[in-house]
Design a protein around this motif. Structure first.
Motif, PDB file in Angstrom:
ATOM      1  N   ARG A   1       0.805  -1.222   0.000  1.00 20.01           N
ATOM      2  CA  ARG A   1       0.000   0.000   0.000  1.00 20.01           C
ATOM      3  C   ARG A   1       0.845   1.282   0.000  1.00 20.01           C
ATOM      4  N   ASP A   2       1.989   1.244   0.644  1.00 17.99           N
ATOM      5  CA  ASP A   2       2.808   2.460   0.732  1.00 17.99           C
ATOM      6  C   ASP A   2       3.430   2.859  -0.604  1.00 17.99           C
ATOM      7  N   ARG A   3       3.294   2.036  -1.630  1.00 25.25           N
ATOM      8  CA  ARG A   3       3.831   2.347  -2.957  1.00 25.25           C
ATOM      9  C   ARG A   3       2.821   3.110  -3.824  1.00 25.25           C
ATOM     10  N   PHE A   4       1.675   3.439  -3.253  1.00 25.42           N
ATOM     11  CA  PHE A   4       0.650   4.171  -3.981  1.00 25.42           C
ATOM     12  C   PHE A   4       0.396   5.492  -3.271  1.00 25.42           C
ATOM     13  N   ARG A   5       0.032   6.538  -4.039  1.00 24.16           N
ATOM     14  CA  ARG A   5       0.006   7.896  -3.511  1.00 24.16           C
ATOM     15  C   ARG A   5      -1.383   8.513  -3.331  1.00 24.16           C
ATOM     16  N   TRP A   6      -2.400   7.993  -3.999  1.00 25.91           N
ATOM     17  CA  TRP A   6      -3.746   8.566  -3.919  1.00 25.91           C
ATOM     18  C   TRP A   6      -4.725   7.415  -3.941  1.00 25.91           C
ATOM     19  N   TRP A   7      -5.803   7.520  -3.148  1.00 23.99           N
ATOM     20  CA  TRP A   7      -6.706   6.397  -2.941  1.00 23.99           C
ATOM     21  C   TRP A   7      -8.157   6.751  -3.220  1.00 23.99           C
ATOM     22  N   LEU A   8      -8.885   5.756  -3.719  1.00 21.22           N
ATOM     23  CA  LEU A   8     -10.314   5.885  -3.963  1.00 21.22           C
ATOM     24  C   LEU A   8     -10.984   4.575  -3.584  1.00 21.22           C
ATOM     25  N   GLU A   9     -12.042   4.664  -2.788  1.00 22.17           N
ATOM     26  CA  GLU A   9     -12.839   3.473  -2.473  1.00 22.17           C
ATOM     27  C   GLU A   9     -13.893   3.283  -3.560  1.00 22.17           C
ATOM     28  N   ILE A  10     -13.992   2.051  -4.050  1.00 20.85           N
ATOM     29  CA  ILE A  10     -14.956   1.710  -5.095  1.00 20.85           C
ATOM     30  C   ILE A  10     -15.737   0.481  -4.623  1.00 20.85           C
ATOM     31  N   PRO A  11     -17.027   0.624  -4.363  1.00 15.96           N
ATOM     32  CA  PRO A  11     -17.797  -0.558  -3.959  1.00 15.96           C
ATOM     33  C   PRO A  11     -18.035  -1.469  -5.167  1.00 15.96           C
ATOM     34  N   THR A  12     -17.887  -2.761  -4.961  1.00 15.94           N
ATOM     35  CA  THR A  12     -18.262  -3.686  -6.025  1.00 15.94           C
ATOM     36  C   THR A  12     -19.778  -3.728  -6.105  1.00 15.94           C
ATOM     37  N   ARG A  13     -20.265  -4.186  -7.238  1.00 19.07           N
ATOM     38  CA  ARG A  13     -21.706  -4.289  -7.454  1.00 19.07           C
ATOM     39  C   ARG A  13     -22.055  -5.756  -7.715  1.00 19.07           C
ATOM     40  N   TRP A  14     -23.273  -6.118  -7.448  1.00 17.79           N
ATOM     41  CA  TRP A  14     -23.735  -7.481  -7.694  1.00 17.79           C
ATOM     42  C   TRP A  14     -23.411  -7.896  -9.126  1.00 17.79           C
ATOM     43  N   MET A  15     -23.638  -6.998 -10.080  1.00 20.61           N
ATOM     44  CA  MET A  15     -23.420  -7.316 -11.489  1.00 20.61           C
ATOM     45  C   MET A  15     -21.938  -7.451 -11.858  1.00 20.61           C
TER      46      MET A  15
ATOM     47  N   ASN B   1     -19.872  -9.481 -10.405  1.00 20.18           N
ATOM     48  CA  ASN B   1     -19.528 -10.902 -10.284  1.00 20.18           C
ATOM     49  C   ASN B   1     -19.879 -11.645 -11.568  1.00 20.18           C
ATOM     50  N   ASP B   2     -19.095 -12.677 -11.859  1.00 26.16           N
ATOM     51  CA  ASP B   2     -19.418 -13.532 -12.991  1.00 26.16           C
ATOM     52  C   ASP B   2     -20.002 -14.853 -12.482  1.00 26.16           C
ATOM     53  N   VAL B   3     -20.227 -15.796 -13.358  1.00 25.33           N
ATOM     54  CA  VAL B   3     -20.866 -17.055 -12.963  1.00 25.33           C
ATOM     55  C   VAL B   3     -19.994 -17.891 -12.036  1.00 25.33           C
TER      56      VAL B   3
ATOM     57  N   ASN C   1     -15.563 -10.250 -12.388  1.00 28.13           N
ATOM     58  CA  ASN C   1     -15.069 -10.579 -13.724  1.00 28.13           C
ATOM     59  C   ASN C   1     -13.885  -9.701 -14.083  1.00 28.13           C
ATOM     60  N   ASN C   2     -12.937 -10.262 -14.828  1.00 22.52           N
ATOM     61  CA  ASN C   2     -11.701  -9.537 -15.121  1.00 22.52           C
ATOM     62  C   ASN C   2     -11.921  -8.200 -15.823  1.00 22.52           C
ATOM     63  N   VAL C   3     -12.950  -8.072 -16.639  1.00 24.21           N
ATOM     64  CA  VAL C   3     -13.175  -6.807 -17.332  1.00 24.21           C
ATOM     65  C   VAL C   3     -13.485  -5.680 -16.350  1.00 24.21           C
ATOM     66  N   GLN C   4     -14.056  -6.000 -15.199  1.00 21.75           N
ATOM     67  CA  GLN C   4     -14.388  -4.981 -14.208  1.00 21.75           C
ATOM     68  C   GLN C   4     -13.136  -4.340 -13.605  1.00 21.75           C
ATOM     69  N   TYR C   5     -12.050  -5.104 -13.517  1.00 25.12           N
ATOM     70  CA  TYR C   5     -10.812  -4.559 -12.972  1.00 25.12           C
ATOM     71  C   TYR C   5     -10.367  -3.346 -13.801  1.00 25.12           C
ATOM     72  N   TYR C   6     -10.513  -3.431 -15.121  1.00 24.51           N
ATOM     73  CA  TYR C   6     -10.146  -2.310 -15.990  1.00 24.51           C
ATOM     74  C   TYR C   6     -11.043  -1.101 -15.742  1.00 24.51           C
ATOM     75  N   SER C   7     -12.305  -1.356 -15.437  1.00 24.51           N
ATOM     76  CA  SER C   7     -13.224  -0.279 -15.095  1.00 24.51           C
ATOM     77  C   SER C   7     -12.776   0.411 -13.803  1.00 24.51           C
TER      78      SER C   7
ATOM     79  N   PHE D   1     -18.194  -9.570  -4.908  1.00 24.28           N
ATOM     80  CA  PHE D   1     -19.243  -8.756  -4.319  1.00 24.28           C
ATOM     81  C   PHE D   1     -19.593  -9.379  -2.981  1.00 24.28           C
ATOM     82  N   PRO D   2     -19.702  -8.627  -1.897  1.00 23.19           N
ATOM     83  CA  PRO D   2     -19.837  -7.184  -1.768  1.00 23.19           C
ATOM     84  C   PRO D   2     -18.565  -6.488  -1.282  1.00 23.19           C
ATOM     85  N   ASP D   3     -17.399  -6.896  -1.747  1.00 21.73           N
ATOM     86  CA  ASP D   3     -16.158  -6.226  -1.346  1.00 21.73           C
ATOM     87  C   ASP D   3     -16.189  -4.742  -1.684  1.00 21.73           C
TER      88      ASP D   3
END
Length: 147
Positions: free
Chosen positions: A10-24, A26-28, A33-39, A79-81
């Protein structure tokens, strides 16, 4: 030191944002799902630019276009991380910037994913590369790891 040899903490990063995961998100298989990481990468970087660097997403004459991304997946998010996205700047050029984005489960010291995210700054109308505006550059410089 090789990229693989660096332990991303964590100390190697300089600015932080909390992003709640959404039910959607998650994948099956029951994980984000990996595409969400890019989002999440895009959300963290652009939130910083809007809040700290004065980016007006609708009217700024200069905008950043994403020209390269990649992700190293380390562990699953579900979800719900709540995701804590940390960003830093690896390199600033004349018209480009390279970000690293670390995604962590809230309260977890072990990184879930490491993103590589490159913006090239262009004049909005012509899409021609231009120098990074000074206010944006200053905000980016504050994210350099070696500051």
């Amino acid at each position: 030191m090789s990229e693989a040899a660096v332990t991303e903490t964590r100390d190697r990063f300089r600015w932080w944002l909390e992003i709640p995961t959404r039910w959607m998100d998650n994948d099956v298989y029951g994980h984000v799902n990996n595409v969400q990481y890019y989002s999440y990468f895009d959300t963290a970087v652009n939130s910083h630019l809007i809040r700290e660097a004065g980016l007006d997403i609708h009217n700024s004459p200069v905008i950043g276009l994403v020209v390269e991304t990649r992700c190293q997946f380390k562990k699953s998010l579900v979800f719900p991380d709540v995701v804590e996205a940390g960003i830093r700047v690896e390199k600033i050029g004349r018209s480009s910037v390279v970000y690293n984005v670390g995604l962590f489960r809230a309260g977890d010291d072990e990184i879930a994913a490491l993103g590589h995210f490159v913006h090239v700054y262009v004049e909005r109308e012509s899409q021609t590369p231009v120098p990074i505006p000074e206010r944006m550059r200053a905000a980016m410089e504050s994210l350099l790891l070696d500051r």
